[in-house]
Design a protein around this motif. Sequence first.
Motif, PDB file in Angstrom:
ATOM      1  N   SER A 132       0.824  -1.220   0.000  1.00  0.00           N
ATOM      2  CA  SER A 132       0.000   0.000   0.000  1.00  0.00           C
ATOM      3  C   SER A 132       0.850   1.260   0.000  1.00  0.00           C
ATOM      4  CB  SER A 132      -0.915  -0.006   1.234  1.00  0.00           C
ATOM      5  OG  SER A 132      -0.131   0.121   2.424  1.00  0.00           O
ATOM      6  N   ASN A 133       2.137   1.133  -0.327  1.00  0.00           N
ATOM      7  CA  ASN A 133       3.063   2.274  -0.309  1.00  0.00           C
ATOM      8  C   ASN A 133       3.023   3.015   1.026  1.00  0.00           C
ATOM      9  OD1 ASN A 133       4.043   1.887  -2.929  1.00  0.00           O
ATOM     10  ND2 ASN A 133       2.168   2.814  -3.752  1.00  0.00           N
ATOM     11  N   GLY A 134       3.007   2.255   2.106  1.00  0.00           N
ATOM     12  CA  GLY A 134       3.101   2.858   3.444  1.00  0.00           C
ATOM     13  C   GLY A 134       1.788   3.348   4.017  1.00  0.00           C
ATOM     14  N   LYS A 135       0.686   3.182   3.253  1.00  0.00           N
ATOM     15  CA  LYS A 135      -0.583   3.755   3.749  1.00  0.00           C
ATOM     16  C   LYS A 135      -1.237   2.867   4.809  1.00  0.00           C
ATOM     17  CE  LYS A 135      -1.897   6.145  -0.502  1.00  0.00           C
ATOM     18  NZ  LYS A 135      -1.485   5.278  -1.617  1.00  0.00           N
ATOM     19  N   ILE A 136      -1.110   1.538   4.660  1.00  0.00           N
ATOM     20  CA  ILE A 136      -1.816   0.634   5.593  1.00  0.00           C
ATOM     21  C   ILE A 136      -0.766  -0.105   6.420  1.00  0.00           C
ATOM     22  CG2 ILE A 136      -3.404  -1.327   5.757  1.00  0.00           C
ATOM     23  CD1 ILE A 136      -4.749  -0.270   3.223  1.00  0.00           C
ATOM     24  N   THR A 137      -0.757   0.214   7.702  1.00  0.00           N
ATOM     25  CA  THR A 137       0.357  -0.256   8.544  1.00  0.00           C
ATOM     26  C   THR A 137      -0.076  -1.284   9.592  1.00  0.00           C
ATOM     27  OG1 THR A 137      -0.013   1.591  10.037  1.00  0.00           O
ATOM     28  CG2 THR A 137       1.641   1.914   8.309  1.00  0.00           C
ATOM     29  N   GLY A 138      -1.373  -1.530   9.727  1.00  0.00           N
ATOM     30  CA  GLY A 138      -1.828  -2.337  10.871  1.00  0.00           C
ATOM     31  C   GLY A 138      -2.124  -3.792  10.562  1.00  0.00           C
ATOM     32  N   VAL A 139      -1.715  -4.305   9.377  1.00  0.00           N
ATOM     33  CA  VAL A 139      -2.018  -5.717   9.070  1.00  0.00           C
ATOM     34  C   VAL A 139      -0.879  -6.566   9.654  1.00  0.00           C
ATOM     35  CG1 VAL A 139      -2.806  -7.306   7.265  1.00  0.00           C
ATOM     36  CG2 VAL A 139      -3.074  -4.849   6.942  1.00  0.00           C
ATOM     37  N   LEU A 140      -0.920  -6.703  10.946  1.00  0.00           N
ATOM     38  CA  LEU A 140       0.243  -7.249  11.662  1.00  0.00           C
ATOM     39  C   LEU A 140       0.520  -8.705  11.297  1.00  0.00           C
ATOM     40  CD1 LEU A 140      -0.512  -5.609  15.125  1.00  0.00           C
ATOM     41  CD2 LEU A 140       0.987  -4.767  13.304  1.00  0.00           C
ATOM     42  N   HIS A 141      -0.524  -9.462  10.946  1.00  0.00           N
ATOM     43  CA  HIS A 141      -0.295 -10.868  10.568  1.00  0.00           C
ATOM     44  C   HIS A 141       0.324 -10.982   9.178  1.00  0.00           C
ATOM     45  CE1 HIS A 141      -4.286  -9.845   9.144  1.00  0.00           C
ATOM     46  NE2 HIS A 141      -4.431 -10.989   8.492  1.00  0.00           N
ATOM     47  N   PHE A 142       0.332  -9.904   8.402  1.00  0.00           N
ATOM     48  CA  PHE A 142       1.107  -9.883   7.153  1.00  0.00           C
ATOM     49  C   PHE A 142       2.551  -9.452   7.444  1.00  0.00           C
ATOM     50  CE2 PHE A 142      -2.002  -9.481   3.331  1.00  0.00           C
ATOM     51  CZ  PHE A 142      -2.895 -10.352   3.921  1.00  0.00           C
ATOM     52  N   GLU A 143       2.689  -8.406   8.278  1.00  0.00           N
ATOM     53  CA  GLU A 143       4.039  -7.854   8.505  1.00  0.00           C
ATOM     54  C   GLU A 143       4.961  -8.880   9.176  1.00  0.00           C
ATOM     55  OE1 GLU A 143       4.456  -5.360   6.797  1.00  0.00           O
ATOM     56  OE2 GLU A 143       2.398  -4.637   6.666  1.00  0.00           O
ATOM     57  N   GLY A 144       4.416  -9.635  10.148  1.00  0.00           N
ATOM     58  CA  GLY A 144       5.247 -10.644  10.840  1.00  0.00           C
ATOM     59  C   GLY A 144       5.722 -11.711   9.866  1.00  0.00           C
ATOM     60  N   LYS A 145       4.801 -12.156   9.005  1.00  0.00           N
ATOM     61  CA  LYS A 145       5.162 -13.218   8.039  1.00  0.00           C
ATOM     62  C   LYS A 145       6.173 -12.686   7.015  1.00  0.00           C
ATOM     63  CE  LYS A 145       0.843 -15.853   8.396  1.00  0.00           C
ATOM     64  NZ  LYS A 145       0.105 -14.991   9.357  1.00  0.00           N
ATOM     65  N   TYR A 146       5.973 -11.422   6.604  1.00  0.00           N
ATOM     66  CA  TYR A 146       6.909 -10.841   5.632  1.00  0.00           C
ATOM     67  C   TYR A 146       8.314 -10.739   6.226  1.00  0.00           C
ATOM     68  CZ  TYR A 146       9.017  -7.611   2.328  1.00  0.00           C
ATOM     69  OH  TYR A 146       9.850  -7.038   1.413  1.00  0.00           O
ATOM     70  N   LYS A 147       8.368 -10.393   7.518  1.00  0.00           N
ATOM     71  CA  LYS A 147       9.670 -10.297   8.191  1.00  0.00           C
ATOM     72  C   LYS A 147      10.350 -11.679   8.237  1.00  0.00           C
ATOM     73  CE  LYS A 147      11.229  -7.974  12.289  1.00  0.00           C
ATOM     74  NZ  LYS A 147      10.910  -7.546  13.644  1.00  0.00           N
ATOM     75  N   ILE A 148       9.552 -12.708   8.435  1.00  0.00           N
ATOM     76  CA  ILE A 148      10.098 -14.084   8.433  1.00  0.00           C
ATOM     77  C   ILE A 148      10.683 -14.386   7.046  1.00  0.00           C
ATOM     78  CG2 ILE A 148       9.501 -16.549   8.563  1.00  0.00           C
ATOM     79  CD1 ILE A 148       7.230 -15.690  10.551  1.00  0.00           C
ATOM     80  N   GLN A 149       9.926 -14.008   6.016  1.00  0.00           N
ATOM     81  CA  GLN A 149      10.374 -14.240   4.632  1.00  0.00           C
ATOM     82  C   GLN A 149      11.718 -13.549   4.373  1.00  0.00           C
ATOM     83  OE1 GLN A 149       7.381 -13.627   1.532  1.00  0.00           O
ATOM     84  NE2 GLN A 149       8.776 -12.267   0.486  1.00  0.00           N
ATOM     85  N   GLU A 150      11.807 -12.275   4.776  1.00  0.00           N
ATOM     86  CA  GLU A 150      13.058 -11.519   4.570  1.00  0.00           C
ATOM     87  C   GLU A 150      14.208 -12.174   5.330  1.00  0.00           C
ATOM     88  OE1 GLU A 150      12.834  -7.241   3.938  1.00  0.00           O
ATOM     89  OE2 GLU A 150      12.549  -8.604   2.249  1.00  0.00           O
TER      90      GLU A 150
END
Length: 310
Positions: A132-150
């Motif tokens: 979302s180009n920084g607009k949507i920041t609260g989808v925490l179950h996506f962000e945690g998984k993305y961090k695992i991927q990285e």
Amino acid sequence: MSSAKPLVVIFGATGNQGGSILHVLAEHPDSYTVRAVTRSTKSNSARELAARYPLVQWVEADIDIPSSLPPAVANADVVFGVTQFFQPSVHSADKTNENAEFQQGKNIIDACVAEGVGFVVFSTTSSAKKLSNGKITGVLHFEGKYKIQEYLLALPIDSAIVQMGMYYQNYLQSAAWSESGDAVVIAFPGDVNRKHPYADVNRDLGPYVKFIIDNRQQSKGKIFPVSSGYYSTTDIANALTKVTGLPAVAVELPTDAYGDKVLQDMFELLKTCNIFADSPGHLDTNKKVPFEFTTPETFWETSKFKGPSN
Ligand SMILES: NC(=O)c1ccc[n+]([C@@H]2O[C@H](COP(=O)([O-])OP(=O)(O)OC[C@H]3O[C@@H](n4cnc5c(N)ncnc54)[C@H](OP(=O)(O)O)[C@@H]3O)[C@@H](O)[C@H]2O)c1
């Protein structure tokens, strides 16, 4: 470690994702040795699966307890990892531990590195923030998984990523169903005409991960989006009508319908973004997988759903 018959360790083996892989690999005992991970081998689901697949090894471990993990992955050629955001230790109505899901993934991966596991397949998602180009920041179950991927893709260990499309099963478990005259009404948050990638978590993930395991050399370092294609809630309602003869209409619920800010932000994201936008080639790889992915029609056929009141 490598052998003619790889030892595959499956986290979440009693659940949807791990269970889908367990069913497929356990049907090929000549090709794979399977070790299934659970927090309790005494649970009903673990006992049922153990009775059904007597050749599968079962091991108790907890992804929140790092010391329990090295024995679970020891000697594995392949490990499948999946994490759990929607559980009380990570996310509840009044408290979210934002780093906990990443920590679960890191715990699994660090154990794999320590034990010299040959190949890791991990289930993750894209970052909602990035999509979302920084607009949507609260989808925490996506962000945690993305961090695992990285984290995983940056390590010197062979690995591949699977990103699940939205589960068709969400329509059975989370949609609000009602009847209006002769028609059934499927109410779901967000634009009912916007298309998203969908997958049958029970039928599609297992064959896909088997394909990745069978082609580890070609698969390493890649991100595989698991889905048969892009469908809207209206497409899914129309498929229900085609399969069952039941007239069905899709109706939009507000994004805050489930009273959970994390889910509300996810439904806001889905209004404007394709969750596979970051996956190279999107669904092109699926054409190479020798398996027919579940379409909305085959989902309704196999789910044997006959309407909300049956
Ligand atoms: N709904 C969707 O459309 C969708 C789409 C993509 C991704 N996802 C993601 O998929 C994930 C859920 O996967 P799923 O559907 O397979 O879940 P699930 O069916 O609820 O299964 C959960 C599994 O995780 C195991 N587990 C839970 N906590 C554990 C722990 N602390 N240590 C070890 N094992 C643990 C459970 O095993 P035991 O109880 O036997 O220990 C069980 O096998 C979530 O992260 C979700 O965000 C969902």
